[in-house]
Scaffold this active site. Sequence first.
Site, PDB file in Angstrom:
ATOM      1  CG  HIS A 193      31.573  35.590  20.609  1.00 48.32           C
ATOM      2  ND1 HIS A 193      31.791  36.916  20.342  1.00 48.32           N
ATOM      3  CD2 HIS A 193      30.683  35.548  21.606  1.00 48.32           C
ATOM      4  CE1 HIS A 193      31.059  37.636  21.163  1.00 48.32           C
ATOM      5  NE2 HIS A 193      30.387  36.836  21.929  1.00 48.32           N
ATOM      6  CB  CYS A 491      30.687  26.031  37.936  1.00 43.92           C
ATOM      7  SG  CYS A 491      31.200  27.610  38.614  1.00 43.92           S
TER       8      CYS A 491
HETATM    9  C1  PEP Z   1      33.975  31.499  35.919  1.00 41.29           C
HETATM   10  O1  PEP Z   1      34.505  32.597  36.109  1.00 41.29           O
HETATM   11  O2  PEP Z   1      34.621  30.451  35.664  1.00 41.29           O
HETATM   12  C2  PEP Z   1      32.512  31.377  35.950  1.00 41.29           C
HETATM   13  C3  PEP Z   1      31.934  30.190  35.908  1.00 41.29           C
HETATM   14  O3  PEP Z   1      31.797  32.527  35.966  1.00 41.29           O
HETATM   15  P1  PEP Z   1      31.525  33.414  34.632  1.00 41.29           P
HETATM   16  O4  PEP Z   1      32.082  32.661  33.464  1.00 41.29           O
HETATM   17  O5  PEP Z   1      30.057  33.593  34.558  1.00 41.29           O
HETATM   18  O6  PEP Z   1      32.273  34.658  34.961  1.00 41.29           O
END
Ligand code: PEP
Length: 559
Positions: A193, A491
Amino acid sequence: MTTPAHSVLRGTPVVPGVAAGPALLVRGEVSPDAIARFGDGDFADADAAMAAYDDAVAAVADGFARKADQATGPAAEVLTASAGLARDKGLRGAVSKNVAAGQGLVTAVDGAVEQFVTIFTNMGGLMAERVTDLEDIERRVVAHLVGEPEPGVPTPAEPSVLIAEDLAPSDTSGLDPALITALVTERGGATSHTAIIARQLGIPCVVGTAGITDVGRGTFLVVDGESGEVEVGGDPAEAQRRVEASRAAREELARWSGPASTSDGIPVKLLANVADGPSAVQASAEPVQGVGLFRTELCFLNATDEPSAEEQADIYASVLGAFGEGQHVVIRTLDAGSDKPIAFATLPGEENPALGVRGLRLSFGNPGLMDRQLDGIRIAAERTGTETWVMAPMVATVAEAADFAEKVRARGLKPGIMVEIPSAALLAHRMLEVVDFLSIGTNDLTQYAMAADRMATDLAHLTDPWQPAVLQLIAITAEAGKQAGKSVGVCGEAAADPLLACALVGMGVTSLSMAARAVRPVGAQLSRVSMDTCEAAAEAALGASDPMAGRDAVRALLH
Ligand code: PEP
Ligand code: MG
């Protein structure tokens, strides 16, 4: 143990920039003297004790709700959830049972919270992370009972560096960046967080810094959010020079206006991660070429029933409509389960939800859930005319990818998958035979490659995307993309790290998607280095013995 008068501590850097100031320690615990004076509370009977509990809970929950009103995005959601947790009927029931059994009120609250902490810890994932919130609630309720101010961040008289073991969302949400110049925590990782909020506020931040809570209140600190170094007791004049230089560098970054490319002109797509229409509109004001990750499940955290395809289309169109010509939006289908419980989708009572029926797997037993969502996406894409790509989270096999791609293509959309499970990275070349693009979710890929819960603050050294094994999986995936001539993006949080971004591009990653706020620093950093240097950075990071050595080697190459 106290920290020597002049020393340098080191943690995991999460938000770059240099800041300095006296150490301000978070007020963590209610004073034991006040608790001792309160004793059993001198209540006429159990009802009177529970009435005092209800008053204290109401005050704490109202405090959270007030902060939620002033916050936006994830911070507001977390604070609203904390208000709900404080008022939880189950928790009240446990307190009431303890009081009826003759316990003093403070002891009864402590016992009840302890009971819930054990349950949450055993559930793992997001529920385990809520342990910090629950303990925070206990401290606040007890403070009200014994007549002390609620624990948390004191308002400093001068701009200060905030120090804590770890920070609860309620501590970080109301922070004033004019008064808190940097955050340093003893525990916590890049996805904690603290890190997420620091990134939102743009305050330099270092987490997982062993020894930081031993520095005395008011000790002068210089925090370097790029190297992860925290200088204890440095020279204020020298520190001021570094802070000014860092501020000038950051102002220069903010002037970067895209589109992104390396210094020798190789284009790199920079995209935004968004959660809903308002965050998409905000992101569209940044120099991005669209959205690389729309986390659709975040739109439904408070929904009890599944919205119809039409209702979903309205939400998706609010994101797609923020982008247009020359841009595209990657919509991720529901990643419900594990750390993101959604009432109408998540299976209850799983033993190990991070390895359970989450993401794409929820559609195996409930295919209509996926069909209705894809219909909603198709309607929104047709309505807005925005180029729409669709990807599934948590894909483990080529057969799953092929099945998903068929459904997406049947609706005239472009299919891809997230690479979050090592099996998908290892078979990336075969995945690309059945889908049009890959997007690497480094948060989960790291968790699954290192077998370390992404929420476990004690494992932050493992849940670090700079781990060479994680980078190796990314390199395999990027190479598969190069061979197939298809796009491979990142991402996860790794894309927002300007140093790592260069190494990822050097591996062959073609797009980077991140919190909108991180786009300019990443774009500016890329514009300063050639593709050859990015490739050298990739090699250095892959060959490093551990994340710290990787960061040092890449920093030395890029500066
Ligand atoms: C990830 O796992 O890197 C991702 C982008 O998905 P989330 O953070 O929403 O699980
Ligand atoms: Mg993920």
